[in-house]
Design a protein around this motif. Structure first.
Motif, PDB file in Angstrom:
ATOM      1  N   VAL A   1       0.826  -1.210   0.000  1.00  0.00           N
ATOM      2  CA  VAL A   1       0.000   0.000   0.000  1.00  0.00           C
ATOM      3  C   VAL A   1       0.858   1.256   0.000  1.00  0.00           C
ATOM      4  O   VAL A   1       0.456   2.303  -0.531  1.00  0.00           O
ATOM      5  CB  VAL A   1      -0.962   0.004   1.211  1.00  0.00           C
ATOM      6  N   ARG A   2       2.076   1.136   0.506  1.00  0.00           N
ATOM      7  CA  ARG A   2       2.947   2.308   0.568  1.00  0.00           C
ATOM      8  C   ARG A   2       3.535   2.658  -0.797  1.00  0.00           C
ATOM      9  O   ARG A   2       4.112   3.742  -0.972  1.00  0.00           O
ATOM     10  CB  ARG A   2       4.049   2.078   1.590  1.00  0.00           C
ATOM     11  N   SER A   3       3.391   1.763  -1.767  1.00  0.00           N
ATOM     12  CA  SER A   3       3.771   2.140  -3.129  1.00  0.00           C
ATOM     13  C   SER A   3       2.767   3.125  -3.715  1.00  0.00           C
ATOM     14  O   SER A   3       3.070   3.838  -4.670  1.00  0.00           O
ATOM     15  CB  SER A   3       3.871   0.907  -4.036  1.00  0.00           C
ATOM     16  N   ALA A   4       1.573   3.192  -3.109  1.00  0.00           N
ATOM     17  CA  ALA A   4       0.560   4.164  -3.520  1.00  0.00           C
ATOM     18  C   ALA A   4       0.592   5.391  -2.616  1.00  0.00           C
ATOM     19  O   ALA A   4       0.810   6.510  -3.074  1.00  0.00           O
ATOM     20  CB  ALA A   4      -0.822   3.523  -3.495  1.00  0.00           C
ATOM     21  N   PHE A   5       0.392   5.189  -1.311  1.00  0.00           N
ATOM     22  CA  PHE A   5       0.379   6.293  -0.347  1.00  0.00           C
ATOM     23  C   PHE A   5       1.757   6.363   0.299  1.00  0.00           C
ATOM     24  O   PHE A   5       2.094   5.577   1.168  1.00  0.00           O
ATOM     25  CB  PHE A   5      -0.704   6.039   0.690  1.00  0.00           C
ATOM     26  N   ARG A   6       2.566   7.329  -0.131  1.00  0.00           N
ATOM     27  CA  ARG A   6       3.959   7.382   0.272  1.00  0.00           C
ATOM     28  C   ARG A   6       4.170   7.982   1.666  1.00  0.00           C
ATOM     29  O   ARG A   6       4.938   7.451   2.465  1.00  0.00           O
ATOM     30  CB  ARG A   6       4.767   8.180  -0.764  1.00  0.00           C
ATOM     31  N   SER A   7       3.490   9.096   1.958  1.00  0.00           N
ATOM     32  CA  SER A   7       3.745   9.777   3.228  1.00  0.00           C
ATOM     33  C   SER A   7       2.766  10.930   3.387  1.00  0.00           C
ATOM     34  O   SER A   7       2.013  11.260   2.466  1.00  0.00           O
ATOM     35  CB  SER A   7       5.185  10.323   3.268  1.00  0.00           C
ATOM     36  N   PHE A   8       2.811  11.542   4.573  1.00  0.00           N
ATOM     37  CA  PHE A   8       2.058  12.789   4.757  1.00  0.00           C
ATOM     38  C   PHE A   8       2.848  13.725   5.639  1.00  0.00           C
ATOM     39  O   PHE A   8       3.648  13.310   6.486  1.00  0.00           O
ATOM     40  CB  PHE A   8       0.657  12.536   5.323  1.00  0.00           C
ATOM     41  N   GLY A   9       2.638  15.015   5.434  1.00  0.00           N
ATOM     42  CA  GLY A   9       3.332  16.033   6.200  1.00  0.00           C
ATOM     43  C   GLY A   9       2.644  16.279   7.533  1.00  0.00           C
ATOM     44  O   GLY A   9       1.412  16.393   7.588  1.00  0.00           O
ATOM     45  N   THR A  10       3.435  16.349   8.583  1.00  0.00           N
ATOM     46  CA  THR A  10       2.892  16.622   9.911  1.00  0.00           C
ATOM     47  C   THR A  10       3.802  17.600  10.639  1.00  0.00           C
ATOM     48  O   THR A  10       5.034  17.483  10.575  1.00  0.00           O
ATOM     49  CB  THR A  10       2.746  15.328  10.738  1.00  0.00           C
ATOM     50  N   CYS A  11       3.206  18.554  11.337  1.00  0.00           N
ATOM     51  CA  CYS A  11       4.019  19.518  12.078  1.00  0.00           C
ATOM     52  C   CYS A  11       4.491  18.938  13.407  1.00  0.00           C
ATOM     53  O   CYS A  11       5.274  19.573  14.116  1.00  0.00           O
ATOM     54  CB  CYS A  11       3.271  20.834  12.281  1.00  0.00           C
ATOM     55  N   SER A  12       4.013  17.735  13.747  1.00  0.00           N
ATOM     56  CA  SER A  12       4.483  17.041  14.943  1.00  0.00           C
ATOM     57  C   SER A  12       4.749  15.586  14.591  1.00  0.00           C
ATOM     58  O   SER A  12       3.858  14.902  14.082  1.00  0.00           O
ATOM     59  CB  SER A  12       3.440  17.113  16.065  1.00  0.00           C
ATOM     60  N   ILE A  13       5.940  15.110  14.841  1.00  0.00           N
ATOM     61  CA  ILE A  13       6.236  13.694  14.650  1.00  0.00           C
ATOM     62  C   ILE A  13       5.660  12.870  15.798  1.00  0.00           C
ATOM     63  O   ILE A  13       5.095  11.783  15.594  1.00  0.00           O
ATOM     64  CB  ILE A  13       7.766  13.462  14.562  1.00  0.00           C
ATOM     65  N   LEU A  14       5.757  13.377  17.016  1.00  0.00           N
ATOM     66  CA  LEU A  14       5.365  12.591  18.177  1.00  0.00           C
ATOM     67  C   LEU A  14       3.864  12.386  18.296  1.00  0.00           C
ATOM     68  O   LEU A  14       3.418  11.338  18.779  1.00  0.00           O
ATOM     69  CB  LEU A  14       5.902  13.242  19.456  1.00  0.00           C
ATOM     70  N   GLU A  15       3.051  13.358  17.867  1.00  0.00           N
ATOM     71  CA  GLU A  15       1.603  13.199  18.031  1.00  0.00           C
ATOM     72  C   GLU A  15       1.049  12.040  17.208  1.00  0.00           C
ATOM     73  O   GLU A  15       0.353  11.171  17.755  1.00  0.00           O
ATOM     74  CB  GLU A  15       0.895  14.514  17.706  1.00  0.00           C
ATOM     75  N   PRO A  16       1.318  11.946  15.908  1.00  0.00           N
ATOM     76  CA  PRO A  16       0.816  10.777  15.173  1.00  0.00           C
ATOM     77  C   PRO A  16       1.455   9.478  15.637  1.00  0.00           C
ATOM     78  O   PRO A  16       0.798   8.425  15.664  1.00  0.00           O
ATOM     79  CB  PRO A  16       1.143  11.086  13.714  1.00  0.00           C
ATOM     80  N   LEU A  17       2.727   9.524  16.000  1.00  0.00           N
ATOM     81  CA  LEU A  17       3.395   8.327  16.498  1.00  0.00           C
ATOM     82  C   LEU A  17       2.715   7.833  17.772  1.00  0.00           C
ATOM     83  O   LEU A  17       2.451   6.630  17.931  1.00  0.00           O
ATOM     84  CB  LEU A  17       4.864   8.632  16.772  1.00  0.00           C
ATOM     85  N   THR A  18       2.401   8.746  18.688  1.00  0.00           N
ATOM     86  CA  THR A  18       1.745   8.371  19.942  1.00  0.00           C
ATOM     87  C   THR A  18       0.374   7.756  19.686  1.00  0.00           C
ATOM     88  O   THR A  18      -0.032   6.798  20.367  1.00  0.00           O
ATOM     89  CB  THR A  18       1.620   9.605  20.857  1.00  0.00           C
TER      90      THR A  18
END
Length: 264
Positions: A233-250
């Motif tokens: 699936v990551r060959s389609a959806f590569r990434s997204f921009g976030t102003c916080s790394i820790l918030e989505p990771l948490t």
């Protein structure tokens, strides 16, 4: 310790709103992320073209946005040099798609074209497919009209997957699951909803099913769906921009999709 499904998912857009971290603080913060146990989830440092001159010679992998279009590209290439891993370019409102892509022909780094939400969309995606360029979807902003609804985004995802064009996303993906922002009342897409929709599109799902996935608000049901995805699936959806790394990771840790130890 980061599952392969999520490696490189988070582009570090710390200097962009709503975080708006000063560049002098954001660069060392990015270095700390890359030294942390969760480093594998972190993508490049995102910077707008006008800020490149302030960066100096800091040794950091860059994804540079060119909101002014191809006219900004020569300056980006000169200032970023071999630090440039990706270039995100917007299409000026008055520029025709053919003219835009011709202007980008000399660029040999990965280019993500910000897909317009107007009548040019289908043509732009088709030319991306022919030229090997990728797509970038804007999924939110400072006003409600900048958020495409689930039907619009579903059709866009279906179209790029059909065309074999990978995509990234930017703005508005503040949480893992679809939600209503209590401060603004804006309907916000979830980054896991978008990942699930990309996977379903690769499996042949139509726009209505994709829209249902983008609208899903049940964390348990969405987590179960994402848990069935493999790394293709990551060959389609590569990434997204976030102003916080820790918030989505948490949030990924709380949902049981990433091991708890990575944030220690």
């Amino acid at each position: 310790m980061i599952p392969a499904l999520f490696k490189g998912l988070l582009d570090d857009a710390a200097v962009f709103p709503p975080g708006s971290m000063p560049l002098a603080d954001a660069v060392p913060a990015h270095a700390r992320h890359l030294a942390a146990p969760y480093a594998d989830i972190v993508g490049p440092f995102v910077l707008a073209a006008p800020m490149l001159a302030e960066l100096g010679d800091a040794d950091v992998a860059l994804a540079v946005t060119a909101p002014g279009g191809p006219a900004q590209v020569p300056g980006v290439l000169a200032l970023a040099g071999n630090r440039l891993t990706a270039l995100d370019v917007a299409i000026p409102a008055a520029m025709k798609p053919a003219e835009f892509f011709t202007a980008l022909e000399p660029v040999d780094v990965p280019v993500f074209v910000e897909i317009p939400r107007d009548e040019r969309r289908a043509e732009v995606i088709a030319i991306c497919a022919k030229t090997g360029r990728a797509a970038k979807f804007r999924t939110g902003g400072v006003t409600a009209d900048r958020y495409p609804d689930e039907a619009e985004l579903a059709h866009a995802v279906r179209r790029v997957v059909d065309a074999g064009v990978p995509f990234k996303a930017t703005a508005g993906l503040h949480h893992a699951v679809r939600n209503t922002d209590p401060a603004t009342g804006f309907e916000q897409h979830g980054y896991l909803n978008l990942l699930a929709a990309a996977g379903a599109a690769m499996g042949g799902a139509g726009p209505r099913e994709l829209a249902d996935l983008l609208a899903l608000r049940d964390p348990g049901a969405l987590t179960a769906r994402v848990s069935t995805l493999d790394t293709t699936v990551r060959s389609a959806f590569r990434s997204f921009g976030t102003c916080s790394i820790l918030e989505p990771l948490t949030e990924l840790v709380a949902l049981g999709l990433v091991p708890e130890g990575v944030t220690a």
